[in-house]
Structures are given as structure tokens and as C-alpha cells.
Motif scaffolding. Sequence first.
Motif, PDB file in Angstrom:
ATOM      1  N   UNK A 116       0.847  -1.198   0.000  1.00 50.53           N
ATOM      2  CA  UNK A 116       0.000   0.000   0.000  1.00 50.53           C
ATOM      3  C   UNK A 116       0.880   1.245   0.000  1.00 50.53           C
ATOM      4  N   UNK A 117       0.579   2.174  -0.910  1.00 51.76           N
ATOM      5  CA  UNK A 117       1.300   3.442  -0.968  1.00 51.76           C
ATOM      6  C   UNK A 117       0.429   4.630  -0.569  1.00 51.76           C
ATOM      7  N   UNK A 118      -0.860   4.589  -0.902  1.00 52.52           N
ATOM      8  CA  UNK A 118      -1.741   5.716  -0.612  1.00 52.52           C
ATOM      9  C   UNK A 118      -3.155   5.262  -0.345  1.00 52.52           C
ATOM     10  N   UNK A 119      -3.869   6.007   0.495  1.00 55.81           N
ATOM     11  CA  UNK A 119      -5.256   5.674   0.841  1.00 55.81           C
ATOM     12  C   UNK A 119      -6.118   6.913   0.739  1.00 55.81           C
TER      13      UNK A 119
ATOM     14  N   UNK B  62      -5.782   3.563  -2.739  1.00 60.70           N
ATOM     15  CA  UNK B  62      -5.849   4.292  -4.004  1.00 60.70           C
ATOM     16  C   UNK B  62      -4.517   4.317  -4.751  1.00 60.70           C
ATOM     17  N   UNK B  63      -3.434   3.909  -4.091  1.00 58.71           N
ATOM     18  CA  UNK B  63      -2.124   3.818  -4.758  1.00 58.71           C
ATOM     19  C   UNK B  63      -1.380   2.638  -4.156  1.00 58.71           C
ATOM     20  N   UNK B  64      -0.758   1.810  -4.994  1.00 58.05           N
ATOM     21  CA  UNK B  64      -0.096   0.613  -4.497  1.00 58.05           C
ATOM     22  C   UNK B  64       1.027   0.202  -5.448  1.00 58.05           C
ATOM     23  N   UNK B  65       1.848  -0.730  -4.958  1.00 58.46           N
ATOM     24  CA  UNK B  65       3.016  -1.156  -5.721  1.00 58.46           C
ATOM     25  C   UNK B  65       3.161  -2.670  -5.651  1.00 58.46           C
ATOM     26  N   UNK B  66       3.448  -3.266  -6.811  1.00 66.29           N
ATOM     27  CA  UNK B  66       3.893  -4.657  -6.869  1.00 66.29           C
ATOM     28  C   UNK B  66       5.414  -4.599  -6.957  1.00 66.29           C
TER      29      UNK B  66
END
Length: 463
Positions: A400-403, A410-414
Amino acid sequence: MKTIFKYILCMAAILLSACSNDNVSDLQLSGDCMVESIKLDDFEGTVNLTNRTITVRLPEIYDASAMKVTELTLSDGATCDIQAGQTLNMEAAKVLHVKNGDVYIDWTLQVVNDEARIKQFVINDIYTGIIDQDNRTITLYVPNTLDIANLVPTITYSDGATITPATGVAQDFTNPVTYEVVNNSAKSTYTVTVNAIDKPAALFIGEASNLNGLDPEAKEACLWMLANVPNSLYASFADIENNTIDLSNCKVMWWHYHVDGGVDGHDVFAARATKALAAKNQLRSFYENGGSFLLTRYATNLPSFIGVTGNDEWTTPNNCWGQDESGAELCGGPWTFRMYEGQDGHALYQGLIKGDNTNEVYCTDAGYHITNSTAQYHIGTDWGDYPDYNAWTSRTGATILGVGGDGAIVAWEYPRTATKGGIICIGSGCYDWYSYTYEAGYTENYHKNIATMTKNAINYLMK
């Protein structure tokens, strides 16, 4: 009696005309209030009688913070609240109050630097140059299918300047071409280099056969990339599917996918993004061989279809919506999303313009029209799929990067692995490139963060 009344009305009209913004009647009863000449640091001003302004032109780089009035000539008998020999800070315009008897005129005194700059350089109305103002160079990247011996530039340059060769004239860019910009005392020479690419380092991908076929939202994003990411090109999914683009040097692909009204769920994405999914084998191969993706808006559905989440194809965002571009919502103030706890140091968030809440990512300004196109993950026991963040992380394998304000992701990273590339996804409705119009007085401030985040993400993924 009637004659006396008419006389009184006439005198009242004369008095009213003499009490306008400038105390000058048509009769000029008490003499002239002209500024016949003025010089600042011996630079002569040009007097405009129509709008009562005086403009002093300066070299392109000149300190106007302490300029001496070296000459001031007024009409006979006139006085002014600024005198010869006085030092003025001309970083802002000044008002000269010139009076002659009972009459006065206010003149606006301003300085203008003789700027000679190229502000934008576009080839064939598509490819935008990367301008280095310090070194006066412009670099463009175009597909090697173009005839670089016959390209037409459209050039935006400083007001009042002239440019040689002229804008709109076809040029042979086989070798670098120099352009000279002249504006009174200012003169600049730019060297323009066009590079024909056969092996791009980065791609903006989309369903249209060329970027002019993209919707306004995606096209705005694509044009920004071509102007700001060296060695980047646009490619269609058909190009990817048919292997017409050499991907041997490509490190990252960006897909910014807009659909009016939104793309809600796995099945809708599968039905709408047919051209992308026709190339999913090639996209999966690119990813599994170390290629990275930036996926924004509804493109955040793609990872589930190219094996990023294993065999679970149903890990697409579960809470999506959007408005039509033509009826976009007006922002009454900045729109934001929140950096997830502990992620404020992530590369994505570096160099942003900060607002009052330092853990918020400010994305828009008042007066900006936004479709609020959102592709996020709702988290909670009230909804199926993901009762909490741990459940989401465990199932998707993402970070998780942003909520959002309600805690939605609302923002995430693999994260990148030893063999596979990395993927950053931004599905926040705040992440928006194109406003079909702006309210009067609109000033872009926080919206610059969209470009900053995007550049951060691309740089991060290209490492």
C-alpha cells in the motif's frame, strides 16, 4: 427659470468630467500633465498616450530592484511625486502622479525585459522537444519511421521576438539545426537535435493506433511523457501484440486508461479493454523478463490479467466510478489523498508541493474540472473481498502506498523481484491530467504534483 436650470446642469456635467479617475476635463483648464521623457539607469521609456503607460525595456538579465531616474521631463509647469535622481524598485510597476495646477494624470511606469526564449518546440504537431534553457538546447525523440529530413516544427517563443528559421517551415533535421531568437537587446541561439528512435527506453501505450486518436485525458498525459522522458515513444497495443516495436531497451511502459463513466470491475474491464488484453501475452512476457509498468486510472486492472497476482484473475479494484469528461466536476479547492503510514519517504512522493497537511498528497487546485475517475480497493467487513489491509496484501502481494479519506487503497506497488519488473498503480480520482476548461482566475499550483509524481514513478521504475 428654464435657462438658469440648463446652465446649472451644464456646469454640473463639466465638474463631473473633471472628477474622473484622472482630474482632466476636455477644456484642459490648467495646463498639460504629460510625461515627455523618462529614463531609468539611462534606459529610455516609451510613452503610450492611449493607455497612459510608460514602458522601459531592459536587457534579458537586468536587476530592476534599484533603478535611478536619470531623466524626467514633464509638461511646462507640471510636477510629479517622483523626481529625477530618485531610486525606484521596478520589480513592480509604479504610478507617477503628474499634476499641473488643478489638473492631474496618473501614469503607469513599468519595465519589461527583452526576453528571447523558445518556450515550446513541437514537431509535426505531435512530438514535443525537451528544452534545456541553461544550455539553449532542444532535444526531440521521434519514431525511426519518420522522415527526419522533412519535419515541420511549430515554435512558441517570447512575445515581441522574431525567430529564424521561422515557425511552420519544414526543416531537414538529419543534423542539428540552430534557431536564433531576437528581441531588441536580447538574442539567443538554440540547437535543436532530433533523434530517430528504433529502441525506446520508455513507452506510453494505448488502444489508439497513434497518439492523436487518444481521448483528451490520455493524450495530455502522453504528450507530457514525450516532452519530459528522454527516449520515449507512443505505441499501440497492436504494436505490442505484433512485435513492431523493439522492446530490447525498454524499461517501463505507462498506460493511463480513461473511459467516460468509469470501468467498474473485472468483467467490464475485460469487455472494454479488448485491444490491451489481445496483447496480454506480450505484456506478461515483458513484465516477467524484468520490464516495469506505471498503471494509472482504470489501467490498474491490468496486473490481474497478466499474471502479477498469480492465477487469481479476480484481484481487480473492487470500487470504481467516474464522470464524463464534458461534464467534469468543478474543484472548489485542492483534492488530496493520504500517504499510507510509513510511505512518506517513498520515491513517488519526493519533491511535491506541500499543503497544510504534510501527509496528504495535494493534486488539484480550485477551478480545475475533474472526472473523479477512481479505481480503488474498498477495505472492510461490510464488503466482500478484503476485510482488512492484511487480507488485501496477502491476496494481491502488493504494498500500500496511498489511501483515500475512507481508508480505501488508491495507490499501491507490486515490488520488483529478481526476475520480474516492478509495477506502480495509481487509482485515485485525484490523479487527473486534463481539465476541459478552467474557471476564471485559475492558477495551477498543487496540480503540478501530478507531473512530479509521474516523473518520480517513471524514474523509480526505470532503475
